[in-house]
Design an enzyme around this catalytic site. Structure first.
Site, PDB file in Angstrom:
ATOM      1  N   PRO A 132       0.812  -1.226   0.000  1.00 14.13           N
ATOM      2  CA  PRO A 132       0.000   0.000   0.000  1.00 14.13           C
ATOM      3  C   PRO A 132       0.845   1.276   0.000  1.00 14.13           C
ATOM      4  O   PRO A 132       0.489   2.260  -0.643  1.00 14.13           O
ATOM      5  CB  PRO A 132      -0.820  -0.131   1.283  1.00 14.13           C
ATOM      6  CG  PRO A 132      -0.938  -1.609   1.494  1.00 14.13           C
ATOM      7  CD  PRO A 132       0.365  -2.184   1.012  1.00 14.13           C
ATOM      8  N   TRP A 161      -2.015  -4.458  -5.189  1.00 12.57           N
ATOM      9  CA  TRP A 161      -1.996  -4.492  -6.657  1.00 12.57           C
ATOM     10  C   TRP A 161      -1.474  -5.805  -7.214  1.00 12.57           C
ATOM     11  O   TRP A 161      -0.641  -5.779  -8.129  1.00 12.57           O
ATOM     12  CB  TRP A 161      -1.113  -3.369  -7.198  1.00 12.57           C
ATOM     13  CG  TRP A 161      -1.662  -2.002  -7.113  1.00 12.57           C
ATOM     14  CD1 TRP A 161      -1.085  -0.944  -6.470  1.00 12.57           C
ATOM     15  CD2 TRP A 161      -2.871  -1.496  -7.692  1.00 12.57           C
ATOM     16  NE1 TRP A 161      -1.863   0.173  -6.605  1.00 12.57           N
ATOM     17  CE2 TRP A 161      -2.974  -0.135  -7.356  1.00 12.57           C
ATOM     18  CE3 TRP A 161      -3.874  -2.076  -8.466  1.00 12.57           C
ATOM     19  CZ2 TRP A 161      -4.035   0.650  -7.763  1.00 12.57           C
ATOM     20  CZ3 TRP A 161      -4.943  -1.286  -8.870  1.00 12.57           C
ATOM     21  CH2 TRP A 161      -5.012   0.064  -8.517  1.00 12.57           C
ATOM     22  N   THR A 163      -1.793  -8.670  -9.529  1.00 14.17           N
ATOM     23  CA  THR A 163      -2.517  -9.209 -10.681  1.00 14.17           C
ATOM     24  C   THR A 163      -2.640 -10.720 -10.506  1.00 14.17           C
ATOM     25  O   THR A 163      -1.654 -11.365 -10.137  1.00 14.17           O
ATOM     26  CB  THR A 163      -1.756  -8.882 -11.985  1.00 14.17           C
ATOM     27  OG1 THR A 163      -1.577  -7.465 -12.053  1.00 14.17           O
ATOM     28  CG2 THR A 163      -2.498  -9.371 -13.209  1.00 14.17           C
ATOM     29  N   ARG A 263       9.599  -6.348 -18.381  1.00 15.96           N
ATOM     30  CA  ARG A 263       9.529  -5.099 -19.166  1.00 15.96           C
ATOM     31  C   ARG A 263       9.347  -5.398 -20.644  1.00 15.96           C
ATOM     32  O   ARG A 263       8.625  -4.684 -21.344  1.00 15.96           O
ATOM     33  CB  ARG A 263      10.796  -4.272 -18.923  1.00 15.96           C
ATOM     34  CG  ARG A 263      10.716  -3.624 -17.583  1.00 15.96           C
ATOM     35  CD  ARG A 263      11.886  -2.801 -17.161  1.00 15.96           C
ATOM     36  NE  ARG A 263      11.569  -2.308 -15.824  1.00 15.96           N
ATOM     37  CZ  ARG A 263      12.404  -2.185 -14.815  1.00 15.96           C
ATOM     38  NH1 ARG A 263      13.664  -2.485 -14.973  1.00 15.96           N
ATOM     39  NH2 ARG A 263      11.986  -1.754 -13.651  1.00 15.96           N
ATOM     40  N   ARG A 288     -16.157   6.623 -42.078  1.00 24.64           N
ATOM     41  CA  ARG A 288     -16.814   7.858 -41.628  1.00 24.64           C
ATOM     42  C   ARG A 288     -16.579   8.985 -42.640  1.00 24.64           C
ATOM     43  O   ARG A 288     -15.436   9.227 -43.052  1.00 24.64           O
ATOM     44  CB  ARG A 288     -16.226   8.260 -40.270  1.00 24.64           C
ATOM     45  CG  ARG A 288     -16.788   9.527 -39.677  1.00 24.64           C
ATOM     46  CD  ARG A 288     -18.188   9.323 -39.171  1.00 24.64           C
ATOM     47  NE  ARG A 288     -18.702  10.510 -38.512  1.00 24.64           N
ATOM     48  CZ  ARG A 288     -19.959  10.622 -38.119  1.00 24.64           C
ATOM     49  NH1 ARG A 288     -20.813   9.628 -38.276  1.00 24.64           N
ATOM     50  NH2 ARG A 288     -20.368  11.735 -37.538  1.00 24.64           N
ATOM     51  N   HIS A 358     -12.034   8.679 -33.945  1.00 23.76           N
ATOM     52  CA  HIS A 358     -13.412   8.185 -33.785  1.00 23.76           C
ATOM     53  C   HIS A 358     -14.397   9.297 -33.394  1.00 23.76           C
ATOM     54  O   HIS A 358     -15.603   9.026 -33.299  1.00 23.76           O
ATOM     55  CB  HIS A 358     -13.467   7.081 -32.720  1.00 23.76           C
ATOM     56  CG  HIS A 358     -13.018   5.739 -33.210  1.00 23.76           C
ATOM     57  ND1 HIS A 358     -11.702   5.428 -33.448  1.00 23.76           N
ATOM     58  CD2 HIS A 358     -13.716   4.614 -33.528  1.00 23.76           C
ATOM     59  CE1 HIS A 358     -11.608   4.181 -33.871  1.00 23.76           C
ATOM     60  NE2 HIS A 358     -12.812   3.665 -33.932  1.00 23.76           N
ATOM     61  N   GLY A 360     -16.918  11.678 -31.614  1.00 24.04           N
ATOM     62  CA  GLY A 360     -17.827  11.429 -30.484  1.00 24.04           C
ATOM     63  C   GLY A 360     -18.049   9.953 -30.232  1.00 24.04           C
ATOM     64  O   GLY A 360     -18.218   9.516 -29.094  1.00 24.04           O
ATOM     65  N   GLU A 383       5.248  -2.738 -14.024  1.00 22.55           N
ATOM     66  CA  GLU A 383       6.660  -3.096 -14.262  1.00 22.55           C
ATOM     67  C   GLU A 383       7.558  -1.853 -14.281  1.00 22.55           C
ATOM     68  O   GLU A 383       8.566  -1.795 -14.974  1.00 22.55           O
ATOM     69  CB  GLU A 383       6.810  -3.870 -15.578  1.00 22.55           C
ATOM     70  CG  GLU A 383       7.089  -5.349 -15.387  1.00 22.55           C
ATOM     71  CD  GLU A 383       5.821  -6.139 -15.084  1.00 22.55           C
ATOM     72  OE1 GLU A 383       5.019  -5.700 -14.226  1.00 22.55           O
ATOM     73  OE2 GLU A 383       5.637  -7.201 -15.684  1.00 22.55           O
TER      74      GLU A 383
HETATM   75  C1  FAD Z   1      -3.628  -2.654 -12.514  1.00 28.17           C
HETATM   76  C2  FAD Z   1      -2.303  -2.797 -11.824  1.00 28.17           C
HETATM   77  C3  FAD Z   1      -1.726  -4.050 -11.722  1.00 28.17           C
HETATM   78  C4  FAD Z   1      -0.528  -4.211 -11.008  1.00 28.17           C
HETATM   79  N1  FAD Z   1      -0.004  -5.482 -10.852  1.00 28.17           N
HETATM   80  C5  FAD Z   1       1.050  -5.640 -10.014  1.00 28.17           C
HETATM   81  C6  FAD Z   1       1.516  -6.949  -9.692  1.00 28.17           C
HETATM   82  O1  FAD Z   1       1.018  -7.959 -10.209  1.00 28.17           O
HETATM   83  N2  FAD Z   1       2.512  -7.090  -8.782  1.00 28.17           N
HETATM   84  C7  FAD Z   1       3.093  -6.003  -8.180  1.00 28.17           C
HETATM   85  O2  FAD Z   1       3.989  -6.189  -7.356  1.00 28.17           O
HETATM   86  N3  FAD Z   1       2.691  -4.737  -8.483  1.00 28.17           N
HETATM   87  C8  FAD Z   1       1.687  -4.537  -9.373  1.00 28.17           C
HETATM   88  N4  FAD Z   1       1.260  -3.272  -9.670  1.00 28.17           N
HETATM   89  C9  FAD Z   1       1.859  -2.145  -8.980  1.00 28.17           C
HETATM   90  C10 FAD Z   1       2.767  -1.316  -9.877  1.00 28.17           C
HETATM   91  O3  FAD Z   1       3.947  -2.014 -10.139  1.00 28.17           O
HETATM   92  C11 FAD Z   1       3.008   0.014  -9.146  1.00 28.17           C
HETATM   93  O4  FAD Z   1       1.778   0.736  -9.144  1.00 28.17           O
HETATM   94  C12 FAD Z   1       4.097   0.828  -9.810  1.00 28.17           C
HETATM   95  O5  FAD Z   1       5.353   0.230  -9.602  1.00 28.17           O
HETATM   96  C13 FAD Z   1       4.139   2.290  -9.269  1.00 28.17           C
HETATM   97  O6  FAD Z   1       4.132   2.291  -7.889  1.00 28.17           O
HETATM   98  P1  FAD Z   1       3.106   3.216  -7.089  1.00 28.17           P
HETATM   99  O7  FAD Z   1       1.779   3.005  -7.675  1.00 28.17           O
HETATM  100  O8  FAD Z   1       3.285   2.959  -5.653  1.00 28.17           O
HETATM  101  O9  FAD Z   1       3.556   4.680  -7.413  1.00 28.17           O
HETATM  102  P2  FAD Z   1       4.754   5.556  -6.648  1.00 28.17           P
HETATM  103  O10 FAD Z   1       5.934   4.704  -6.552  1.00 28.17           O
HETATM  104  O11 FAD Z   1       4.117   6.048  -5.404  1.00 28.17           O
HETATM  105  O12 FAD Z   1       4.925   6.681  -7.684  1.00 28.17           O
HETATM  106  C14 FAD Z   1       4.004   7.771  -7.821  1.00 28.17           C
HETATM  107  C15 FAD Z   1       4.548   8.705  -8.907  1.00 28.17           C
HETATM  108  O13 FAD Z   1       5.846   9.198  -8.528  1.00 28.17           O
HETATM  109  C16 FAD Z   1       6.806   8.884  -9.517  1.00 28.17           C
HETATM  110  N5  FAD Z   1       8.093   8.598  -8.888  1.00 28.17           N
HETATM  111  C17 FAD Z   1       8.351   7.712  -7.881  1.00 28.17           C
HETATM  112  N6  FAD Z   1       9.663   7.752  -7.582  1.00 28.17           N
HETATM  113  C18 FAD Z   1      10.230   8.653  -8.402  1.00 28.17           C
HETATM  114  C19 FAD Z   1      11.562   9.134  -8.604  1.00 28.17           C
HETATM  115  N7  FAD Z   1      12.575   8.669  -7.871  1.00 28.17           N
HETATM  116  N8  FAD Z   1      11.783  10.074  -9.538  1.00 28.17           N
HETATM  117  C20 FAD Z   1      10.768  10.554 -10.303  1.00 28.17           C
HETATM  118  N9  FAD Z   1       9.480  10.135 -10.168  1.00 28.17           N
HETATM  119  C21 FAD Z   1       9.231   9.195  -9.243  1.00 28.17           C
HETATM  120  C22 FAD Z   1       6.233   7.670 -10.239  1.00 28.17           C
HETATM  121  O14 FAD Z   1       6.782   7.541 -11.534  1.00 28.17           O
HETATM  122  C23 FAD Z   1       4.763   8.018 -10.252  1.00 28.17           C
HETATM  123  O15 FAD Z   1       4.514   8.938 -11.281  1.00 28.17           O
HETATM  124  C24 FAD Z   1       0.104  -3.086 -10.438  1.00 28.17           C
HETATM  125  C25 FAD Z   1      -0.465  -1.810 -10.593  1.00 28.17           C
HETATM  126  C26 FAD Z   1      -1.654  -1.664 -11.274  1.00 28.17           C
HETATM  127  C27 FAD Z   1      -2.260  -0.284 -11.387  1.00 28.17           C
END
Ligand code: FAD
Length: 403
Positions: A132, A161, A163, A263, A288, A358, A360, A383
Site C-alpha cells: 500500500p 496491486w 494481478t 519489461r 466515416r 473516432h 464522439g 513493471e
Molecule cells: C492494474 C495494476 C496491476 C498491477 N499489478 C502488479 C503486480 O502484479 N505485482 C506487483 O507487485 N505490483 C503490481 N502493480 C503495482 C505497480 O507495479 C506500481 O503501481 C508501480 O510500480 C508504481 O508504484 P506506485 O503506484 O506505488 O507509485 P509511486 O511509486 O508512489 O509513484 C508515484 C509517482 O511518482 C513517480 N516517482 C516515484 N519515484 C520517483 C523518482 N525517484 N523520480 C521521479 N518520479 C518518481 C512515479 O513515476 C509516479 O509517477 C500493479 C499496478 C496496477 C495499477
C-alpha cells in the site's frame, strides 16, 4: 480487414504460432472482451481455451511439459493476445514471470514440483512486490518473514496491486527477512507462497493468507488486481525461492532480474494495443464521412495514421531487439527499459489518436476504442512507471559509457 504489415522477420515456427494466437484473438477474445470488461468478470472460458492451446507453458522447458520457446516468441504471442485484450495477456504475464523465476532461480525440487502444473495452466502464478505504501521504491517494503522455532517462516504484512491475486495458486512474494540489513536489498527474500486458487480466506495449511475483494479499476478489467494479507502465514523454509541456503537474502536481485523480462512483456503489450488502435482507426477513418468524403482523405487524419503506424513499427522493433538480446544471453537491461518506455508510451499515444479519429463515437461504449482508452494507461505504470524507466535507462547508459 487486413491488418497493417510488419517489418519483423519470423521463423516458420514463430509465424505458425503467432497466426494461431491471432486467430484465437480474432475468434475468441475480441468478440467476448466487451462482455467481460462490462461485467468485470474473470474470462474463465477464454482461459480454459488458452490452457488447451498450451499458452501457459510457452516458455517452460519441454521436459516439464511446456513448449520451451524463447522470450522473442513469447513477446510475439503477448502482442497478439494484447491486441485482443490486455487483460488476457495480464493473466498470462505474471504467470510467465513466476515461471521465469523458477526456471532461473528455483531449486530442482521446486522446478519438479511446480513447473509441470504451471505448464498446463492448472496452477497459475502471481508476482508480488508492491505494498500500500510502496511501489517504485521497492527497497522500502515492509512485509516480513521471520524464522520460527520449528524452522518455518512466518509471513506478516500487506501487499497491494497483485494481478491474479485471487485466481493464482502460488504467489512469488518479496518480503524482508533481515530488516537491519545494509544495503537494504540484501535483507529481502522471495518466497513461493502457496494458497488455494479462487479462495479469499485460506484455512488449514494456508491459514493466515487472505485475499481482500478485488480493487475496482478504470480498465484492465476481468483480470483481478487484489491486496494480499499475510497474518501469521506459515511458509516452509524449502519454499524460499532457490532453497534457503541459496535464496535467503537474494530476493531483491531475483525479482529485479525477472522485472527485466517483465519489461519486454509490457512492451509487447504496448505494441499489441497500439496495433489494435491503428486497425480500428484505419477502418473507421475510411467509413466515416465528413465534408463530403471519408475522413481518411483529410490530410490531418492521414498524418495521425502515419504517426501511429510509425510508432507501432518502432515499438515492435525495439521490443523484438530487447527480447532477442536476452535470448542470445547478451546484456539487455538498457534495451528492455527503452522498449518498455517507448512501447508503453506508443500504446497510449496510438490509442489516444485513434480515439480522436473516432470523434464522439470514441466516447461511446458501442466502439471498442472506448475500452482501449481505459486499458492503455496501465502500461505507463506496471513493471515500473515511465519515470522509473528513464531512471533505469539513464543509470545503465552512464554505466556503459563511463569515462
Ligand atoms: C492494474 C495494476 C496491476 C498491477 N499489478 C502488479 C503486480 O502484479 N505485482 C506487483 O507487485 N505490483 C503490481 N502493480 C503495482 C505497480 O507495479 C506500481 O503501481 C508501480 O510500480 C508504481 O508504484 P506506485 O503506484 O506505488 O507509485 P509511486 O511509486 O508512489 O509513484 C508515484 C509517482 O511518482 C513517480 N516517482 C516515484 N519515484 C520517483 C523518482 N525517484 N523520480 C521521479 N518520479 C518518481 C512515479 O513515476 C509516479 O509517477 C500493479 C499496478 C496496477 C495499477
Amino acid at each position: 480487414m487486413a491488418v497493417a504489415g510488419s517489418l519483423i522477420d519470423k521463423t516458420d515456427e514463430q509465424q505458425a504460432i503467432t497466426d494461431m494466437v491471432r486467430q484465437f484473438a480474432d475468434e475468441q477474445i475480441l468478440p467476448n472482451a466487451e462482455h467481460y470488461d462490462a461485467e468485470d468478470e474473470f474470462p474463465e472460458p477464454i482461459v480454459e481455451q488458452m490452457k488447451e492451446l498450451g499458452l501457459f507453458g510457452v516458455t517452460i522447458p519441454e521436459e516439464y511439459g511446456g513448449m520451451g520457446l524463447d522470450l522473442t516468441t513469447y513477446a510475439m504471442i503477448v502482442e497478439e493476445l494484447s491486441r485482443g485484450w490486455i487483460s488476457i495477456s495480464g493473466i498470462v504475464n505474471t504467470h510467465f514471470i513466476g515461471s521465469y523465476l523458477l526456471m532461473k532461480f528455483g531449486s530442482d525440487g521446486q522446478k519438479q514440483k511446480y513447473l509441470p502444473q504451471m505448464a498446463t495452466g492448472e496452477l497459475r502464478a502471481a508476482f508480488s512486490l508492491s505494498e500500500p505504501e510502496v511501489g517504485s521504491d521497492v527497497q522500502s517494503l515492509k512485509a516480513t518473514a521471520k524464522k520460527t522455532d520449528d524452522g518455518d517462516y512466518e509471513l506478516n504484512g500487506q501487499k497491494m496491486w497483485v494481478t491474479n491475486g485471487l485466481m493464482s495458486g502460488i504467489v512469488f512474494v518479496l518480503v524482508k527477512t533481515d530488516p537491519d540489513a545494509e544495503p537494504r536489498h540484501r535483507g529481502m527474500t522471495c518466497f513461493i507462497a502457496e494458497k488455494e486458487a479462487g479462495v479469499s480466506e485460506n484455512t488449514g495449511e494456508h491459514a493466515g493468507f487472505s485475499v481482500p475483494p478485488k480493487i475496482r479499476k478504470l480498465g484492465y478489467k476481468g483480470v483481478e488486481s487484489t491486496e494480499l494479507v499475510f497474518d501469521g502465514y506459515r511458509c516452509p523454509a524449502e519454499n524460499v525461492l532457490g532453497g534457503e541456503d541459496a535464496g535467503l537474502g537474494k530476493g531483491f536481485a531475483q525479482m529485479m532480474d525477472a522485472l527485466e523480462v517483465g519489461r519486454v512483456n509490457v512492451a509487447a503489450r504496448g505494441v499489441g494495443i497500439a496495433q489494435r488502435s491503428l486497425e480500428l482507426a484505419l477502418r473507421y477513418s475510411q467509413e466515416r464521412k465528413a465534408f463530403g468524403k471519408p475522413i481518411a482523405e483529410h490530410q490531418a487524419i492521414q498524418f495521425k495514421l502515419a504517426d501511429m503506424a510509425t510508432q507501432v513499427e518502432a515499438a515492435r522493433l525495439m521490443t523484438m531487439r530487447a527480447a532477442r538480446l536476452k535470448d542470445a544471453g547478451e546484456r539487455s537491461d538498457l534495451e528492455a527499459g527503452m522498449a518498455k518506455l517507448f512501447a508503453s508510451e506508443a500504446g497510449c499515444m496510438c490509442v489516444e489518436q485513434s480515439f480522436r479519429i473516432h470523434g464522439g463515437y470514441g466516447y461511446s461504449k458501442e466502439y471498442e476504442i472506448e475500452r482501449l482508452y481505459r486499458d492503455a494507461p496501465l502500461l505507463l505504470i506496471g513493471e515500473g512507471t515511465s519515470e522509473i524507466q528513464r531512471m533505469v535507462i539513464g543509470k545503465k547508459l552512464l554505466q556503459r559509457h563511463k569515462i
